[in-house]
Design an enzyme around this catalytic site. Structure first.
Site, short mmCIF file in Angstrom:
data_model
loop_
_atom_site.label_atom_id
_atom_site.label_comp_id
_atom_site.label_asym_id
_atom_site.label_seq_id
_atom_site.Cartn_x
_atom_site.Cartn_y
_atom_site.Cartn_z
CG PHE A 73 -4.07 -2.13 -1.11
CD1 PHE A 73 -2.71 -2.46 -1.62
CD2 PHE A 73 -5.26 -2.20 -1.97
CE1 PHE A 73 -2.49 -2.97 -2.73
CE2 PHE A 73 -5.08 -3.08 -2.93
CZ PHE A 73 -3.85 -3.41 -3.60
NE ARG A 74 -8.45 1.39 0.39
CZ ARG A 74 -8.54 0.12 -0.56
NH1 ARG A 74 -7.99 -0.92 0.34
NH2 ARG A 74 -8.70 0.21 -1.77
CG HIS B 205 -8.99 -9.67 -5.27
ND1 HIS B 205 -9.01 -8.68 -4.11
CD2 HIS B 205 -10.54 -9.27 -5.43
CE1 HIS B 205 -10.01 -8.01 -3.85
NE2 HIS B 205 -10.84 -8.52 -4.78
P1 CNA Z 1 -6.53 -2.84 2.89
O1 CNA Z 1 -7.55 -1.71 2.29
O2 CNA Z 1 -5.10 -2.29 2.98
O3 CNA Z 1 -7.05 -3.02 4.42
C1 CNA Z 1 -6.38 -3.87 5.48
C2 CNA Z 1 -6.99 -3.72 6.68
O4 CNA Z 1 -6.60 -4.54 7.49
C3 CNA Z 1 -7.12 -2.32 7.19
O5 CNA Z 1 -8.31 -1.89 7.74
C4 CNA Z 1 -6.16 -2.32 8.50
O6 CNA Z 1 -6.44 -1.45 9.45
C5 CNA Z 1 -6.18 -3.79 8.77
N1 CNA Z 1 -4.96 -4.18 9.39
C6 CNA Z 1 -3.59 -4.14 8.88
N2 CNA Z 1 -2.57 -4.62 9.53
C7 CNA Z 1 -3.41 -5.02 10.72
C8 CNA Z 1 -3.04 -5.76 11.93
N3 CNA Z 1 -1.91 -5.88 12.24
N4 CNA Z 1 -4.05 -5.84 12.98
C9 CNA Z 1 -5.27 -5.40 12.64
N5 CNA Z 1 -5.81 -5.06 11.81
C10 CNA Z 1 -4.85 -4.64 10.56
O7 CNA Z 1 -6.63 -4.24 2.40
P2 CNA Z 1 -7.67 -5.17 1.73
O8 CNA Z 1 -7.24 -6.45 2.09
O9 CNA Z 1 -8.99 -4.77 2.37
O10 CNA Z 1 -7.98 -4.61 0.49
C11 CNA Z 1 -7.86 -5.66 -0.47
C12 CNA Z 1 -6.57 -5.60 -1.57
C13 CNA Z 1 -5.30 -5.67 -0.88
C14 CNA Z 1 -6.68 -6.87 -2.28
O11 CNA Z 1 -6.89 -6.64 -3.63
C15 CNA Z 1 -5.18 -7.26 -2.10
O12 CNA Z 1 -4.99 -8.02 -3.35
C16 CNA Z 1 -4.59 -6.26 -1.84
N6 CNA Z 1 -3.12 -6.68 -1.16
C17 CNA Z 1 -2.89 -7.89 -0.79
C18 CNA Z 1 -1.66 -7.99 0.07
C19 CNA Z 1 -1.17 -9.50 0.31
O13 CNA Z 1 -1.68 -10.31 -0.49
N7 CNA Z 1 -0.71 -9.70 1.50
C20 CNA Z 1 -0.93 -6.76 0.35
C21 CNA Z 1 -1.20 -5.76 -0.05
C22 CNA Z 1 -2.41 -5.58 -0.66
#
Ligand code: CNA
Length: 437
Positions: free
Chosen positions: A136-137, A227
């Site tokens: 997401f972020r 989720h």
């Molecule tokens: P977020 O808020 O996007 O956070 C992701 C975290 O992971 C951040 O702190 C990034 O810096 C870190 N990150 C990303 N890639 C890497 C990497 N390669 N190495 C190290 N750190 C990394 O996402 P959250 O999961 O915290 O937020 C929760 C949401 C995101 C949930 O409700 C999900 O449903 C939702 N989501 C899910 C997916 C999926 O299922 N793959 C994709 C996108 C969003």
């Protein structure tokens, strides 16, 4: 799944929100069925051993400056943070020089000593970026930075149930890209499966909706998809179940699936802001007090109530954060005693962790065998007109055949069967890990 947007004073309902509305309190003590005084004595012993092992709070890839009261992130150029732009924008990720690798090594030592037999993993989108699914972020690549095309007023609107009610199109456009099918689990998923294989995984709590945990073979009973997922679908208004595969086909072909009972829009059972979390989520009330190691991976800990879960392990339990930057209570200095974090690319970090545990070759072997098993399944299960694969139809007609997960991913059937093998080996693994320690 009981979903509602109105708060009611029940113990089994909790809704998802992006702010810190629903904080968990620290559980006072683990609920063991052991008489009081003995329990206290036993806990004291365990705790003192842990305290000895974890007497050094560690922040790998970072330097802690007590005078400034903050931590800073390693960078090749002093004064400049390395890594992603997100790191640069975060107060906890400023300037620094990498020094010890103590955090990861200390935790690896605990695992090897057999002190962590009830590991809880809490994960987010960062574990799947290596599989090609944006989080997401993360600025630039994250979904929130690329939402202009959905024409929504604010990023979270895409997962807001009220917004969906008035306009489902933005979510459906995104769902097309997120639907499980095009992505494979990566090393990080298999590391978690290896925890299970070794008999150490108490439970994995994931916020992800991509289904990759199941696909890599983490069995259902070890997994909480907090989720929700795309594996089932229902009416967003009256919750009448709807065939997930039909919903998927409709969404992919640009039409809107509607409820046969009330005609409202159907959506996959992904939990939106304002919706209840699945009942399985409440396993946390048993699991977290029982955990003896918490691993937090690839999450920004921004979404409640999930984010607060990490504060509900006992105060003596080591917590290991593996992420690109500090998040949640790990942003505060000083860190809690027993907290460890290893900052950097998750796949690299997890691989180093696996090497410290001497698990790397086993994980690679597991990945190879899983992929070999999945490929013939993908080839031999072509999509029929109804959108079901021939294998899925077979599974559906077999007594007890679990079509829920295999419906979307032909490989999942194989994954499910290999997880059975895992469960069989688990007891052996636990014994061998007992005897080897
Ligand atoms: P977020 O808020 O996007 O956070 C992701 C975290 O992971 C951040 O702190 C990034 O810096 C870190 N990150 C990303 N890639 C890497 C990497 N390669 N190495 C190290 N750190 C990394 O996402 P959250 O999961 O915290 O937020 C929760 C949401 C995101 C949930 O409700 C999900 O449903 C939702 N989501 C899910 C997916 C999926 O299922 N793959 C994709 C996108 C969003």
């Amino acid at each position: 799944m009981n979903r509602s947007r109105v708060s009611q004073p029940t113990v089994t309902r909790i809704t998802r929100s992006s702010s810190s509305q629903a904080k968990h309190t620290n559980p006072t003590e683990p609920q063991e069925s052991v008489p009081g005084p003995y329990r206290k004595q036993r806990r004291k012993q365990t705790d003192s051993v842990l305290v000895q092992d974890l007497s050094q709070m560690s922040v790998s890839g970072q330097v802690f400056s007590p005078s400034e009261g903050k931590i800073s992130r390693a960078g090749s150029n002093p004064g400049q943070a390395s890594g992603s732009t997100s790191d640069q924008s975060r107060p906890s990720s400023r300037v620094g020089k990498s020094s010890s690798r103590g955090g990861l090594a200390s935790v690896a030592r605990l695992v090897k000593l057999g002190r962590c037999k009830n590991v809880v993993v809490v994960a987010g989108a960062g574990i799947s970026t290596a599989s090609g699914i944006p989080d997401f972020r993360t600025p630039g690549t994250g979904l929130y930075a690329n939402l202009e095309k959905y024409n929504i007023p604010y990023p979270e609107a895409i997962f807001n149930i009220d917004y969906f009610s008035s306009d489902p199109q933005p979510f459906f456009s995104l769902a097309k890209a997120l639907y499980p099918g095009a992505h494979r689990p990566n090393y990080i998923h298999y590391f978690i499966r290896m925890l299970h294989h070794k008999g150490l995984l108490l439970r994995m709590y994931t916020q992800n909706i991509d289904g990759l945990e199941k696909l890599c073979g983490i069995p259902d009973e070890k997994l909480v998809e907090a989720h929700g997922s795309f594996a089932t679908a229902s009416c967003h208004l009256c919750y009448t179940p709807y065939p997930a595969e039909e919903a998927k086909l409709a969404i992919i072909h640009g039409s809107i699936p509607t409820c046969s009972f009330c005609s409202a829009t159907v959506k996959p059972d992904v939990v939106f802001f304002g919706e209840d979390l699945p009942q399985k989520y409440f396993l946390h009330t048993k699991d977290f007090p029982k955990a003896d190691l918490l691993i937090i991976m690839g999450t920004s800990l921004q979404i409640e109530p999930f984010a607060s879960l990490v504060n509900t392990v006992r105060s003596t339990v080591p917590r290991l954060l593996l992420n690109r930057h500090a998040v949640g209570s790990f942003e505060r200095i000083p860190l809690r005693r027993g907290d460890h974090m290893e900052l950097g690319d998750l796949a690299d970090t997890v691989k180093r962790f696996a090497e410290m545990l001497d698990w790397n070759s086993e994980i690679e072997e597991l990945m190879r065998s899983q992929e070999t098993l999945s490929i013939p399944a993908l080839v031999s299960c072509p999509l029929s007109k109804s959108g079901q694969t021939s294998c899925q139809s077979r599974a559906a007609s077999e007594p007890g055949g679990n079509v829920e997960t295999s419906r979307l991913r032909p490989g999942a059937q194989r994954a499910a069967s290999s997880s059975e093998t895992d469960s069989e080996t688990d007891s052996k693994s636990s014994v061998s890990s007992n005897t080897s320690n």
